[in-house]
Design a protein around this motif. Structure first.
Motif, mmCIF file in Angstrom:
data_model
loop_
_atom_site.group_PDB
_atom_site.id
_atom_site.type_symbol
_atom_site.label_atom_id
_atom_site.label_comp_id
_atom_site.label_asym_id
_atom_site.label_seq_id
_atom_site.Cartn_x
_atom_site.Cartn_y
_atom_site.Cartn_z
ATOM 1 N N HIS A 79 0.830 -1.201 0.000
ATOM 2 C CA HIS A 79 0.000 0.000 0.000
ATOM 3 C C HIS A 79 0.865 1.251 0.000
ATOM 4 N N VAL A 80 0.459 2.215 -0.812
ATOM 5 C CA VAL A 80 1.206 3.465 -0.935
ATOM 6 C C VAL A 80 1.377 4.121 0.428
ATOM 7 N N GLN A 81 0.307 4.162 1.214
ATOM 8 C CA GLN A 81 0.359 4.866 2.492
ATOM 9 C C GLN A 81 1.403 4.267 3.431
ATOM 10 N N LYS A 82 1.684 2.958 3.246
ATOM 11 C CA LYS A 82 2.618 2.284 4.140
ATOM 12 C C LYS A 82 4.072 2.687 3.847
ATOM 13 N N VAL A 83 4.362 3.047 2.610
ATOM 14 C CA VAL A 83 5.763 3.247 2.240
ATOM 15 C C VAL A 83 6.079 4.670 1.794
ATOM 16 N N LEU A 84 5.037 5.541 1.835
ATOM 17 C CA LEU A 84 5.202 6.897 1.344
ATOM 18 C C LEU A 84 6.253 7.647 2.156
ATOM 19 N N ASN A 85 7.082 8.426 1.432
ATOM 20 C CA ASN A 85 8.126 9.212 2.073
ATOM 21 C C ASN A 85 7.752 10.672 1.861
ATOM 22 N N GLY A 86 7.019 11.274 2.826
ATOM 23 C CA GLY A 86 6.375 12.566 2.570
ATOM 24 C C GLY A 86 5.240 12.305 1.600
ATOM 25 N N ASN A 87 5.310 12.887 0.396
ATOM 26 C CA ASN A 87 4.369 12.454 -0.640
ATOM 27 C C ASN A 87 5.149 11.930 -1.848
ATOM 28 N N ARG A 88 6.356 11.430 -1.574
ATOM 29 C CA ARG A 88 7.240 10.969 -2.648
ATOM 30 C C ARG A 88 7.342 9.449 -2.703
ATOM 31 N N LEU A 89 7.446 8.974 -3.931
ATOM 32 C CA LEU A 89 7.683 7.552 -4.162
ATOM 33 C C LEU A 89 8.768 7.427 -5.221
ATOM 34 N N THR A 90 9.667 6.473 -5.050
ATOM 35 C CA THR A 90 10.626 6.161 -6.094
ATOM 36 C C THR A 90 10.415 4.707 -6.491
ATOM 37 N N VAL A 91 10.170 4.471 -7.758
ATOM 38 C CA VAL A 91 9.925 3.109 -8.227
ATOM 39 C C VAL A 91 10.993 2.764 -9.266
ATOM 40 N N ALA A 92 11.731 1.685 -8.998
ATOM 41 C CA ALA A 92 12.840 1.301 -9.878
ATOM 42 C C ALA A 92 12.772 -0.203 -10.138
ATOM 43 N N PRO A 93 13.448 -0.664 -11.187
ATOM 44 C CA PRO A 93 13.467 -2.108 -11.445
ATOM 45 C C PRO A 93 14.227 -2.854 -10.353
#
Ligand code: FES
Lengths: 242, 112
Positions: A79-93
């Motif tokens: 879930h986004v809310q569980k891992v959100l850093n402020g309102n930032r997300l970084t998604v990488a391979p």
């Protein structure tokens, strides 16, 4: 920012491993949103050329794993809310695998190593023989049980520093598969499996850093399985086996 | 530190590796000083005098810390890899060892 308003600032890796960069996207926040929802939203609404993998969306197929804010995760159940850093997300391979394009990695080395670890069943009987009964509480069955729920997502493989340091290391998932077979009463050639996992690049490469166990989304314990293989190979050697 | 390393098992690994490296660097110096007992005892006496200095005393504490960390790290690995225990049993065993170290450490401090 409340849970269901506002925008997420998402950085997504674009391109191949050697030739790529992060691209910024703004994605609307939704309730109960998963990382896979975010990636899908980008692909459907912002850039249809974004490449990524998923199939089941319920944590069964193991195809959706990516690095999320630096950690390997199954994106369909994160879930986004569980891992959100402020309102930032970084998604990488996924780490430790070559990137084909964007978020899709080449999984071939990962699966080739399952074969190298002799992670295939060697039957004791043919389909015409009666099935030998194995009770659920037999010790070997209980040991195999703990490892059998692997969905091949390669999260452990991406989290492992030993894989990063030695490309020949078979890795936690393949070795855990070998360990389930060692505990399988219907497995006919345990010697071949022990020989395969004792080779260079096998279980003795493991430094017990435990990142596999810490990150496994199914809460399996590959480090324990690899330790089991270390014991089994040493015992076999002491008994003058393989 | 990269995020995937931020868990106790990796930190235990890191501590074990760093303490091992530091001890490996210390050992040649240690043997060199000991060898003075044979080659030049008066230099050794001078050195031992220097070793009374507070800073060196403090460094000795660091050395004991490194040794303790490395020894218990090794025991931890042996238990982890060689004993087919369940994770719960391992937590209990680790707790028991930690308690024992604490008790005998306090005893030792009282004695000196
Ligand atoms: S899509 Fe199948 S496990 Fe995530």
């Amino acid at each position: 920012m409340t849970a269901s308003t506002g925008m997420l600032e998402v950085s997504v890796w674009r391109g191949s491993a050697g030739d790529g960069q992060f691209q910024a996207f703004r994605v609307p926040v939704q309730e109960n949103q998963t990382i896979l929802d975010v990636v899908s939203w980008i692909q459907q609404n912002a850039d249809p050329t974004l490449s990524y993998r998923f199939a089941c969306r319920v944590g069964m197929c193991g195809s959706c794993a990516m690095m999320v804010n630096g950690l390997p995760r199954w994106t369909c159940r994160t879930h986004v809310q569980k891992v959100l850093n402020g309102n930032r997300l970084t998604v990488a391979p996924l780490r430790n695998l070559a990137v084909i394009k964007d978020l899709a990695t080449d999984m071939d080395p990962f699966f080739d190593k399952w074969v190298e670890a002799e992670g295939r069943h060697h039957p004791t009987a043919t389909r015409h023989d009666p099935m030998p009964p194995i009770t659920a509480d037999a010790p070997g069955r209980a040991e195999a049980d703990a490892a059998i729920e692997c969905i091949n997502c390669a999260v452990c493989y991406a989290g492992c520093d030993t894989v990063a340091g030695n490309p020949d290391y078979l890795g936690p998932a393949a070795l855990q598969r070998a360990w389930t077979l060692i505990n399988d009463a219907k497995e006919a050639d345990k010697g071949a499996i022990l020989t395969a996992v004792a080779q260079s690049g096998g279980c003795f490469n493991c430094h017990s850093q435990g990142s596999c166990t810490a990150h496994c989304p199914n809460e399996l314990d590959p480090m324990r399985s690899v330790a089991g293989l270390k014991r089994a190979t040493v015992l076999a050697a002491l008994k003058g086996g393989s | 530190m990269r995020g995937h390393r931020g868990h106790p098992l990796w930190l235990a690994y890191g501590l074990h590796r760093l303490s091992g490296l530091a001890l490996a660097l210390f050992l040649p110096a240690h043997f060199w000083v000991l060898s003075m007992a044979l080659s030049s005892p008066e230099r050794l006496d001078g050195f031992l005098h220097w070793a009374e200095a507070p800073l060196v005393k403090f460094a000795e504490f660091g050395l004991v810390f490194l040794l303790a960390v490395h020894a218990f790290g090794g025991l931890r690995l042996l238990a982890l890899e060689l004993l087919p225990w369940t994770p719960g049993q391992k937590t209990l065993a680790a707790g028991a060892v930690a308690g024992a170290v604490l008790v005998c450490g306090v005893f030792l401090l009282n004695a000196v």
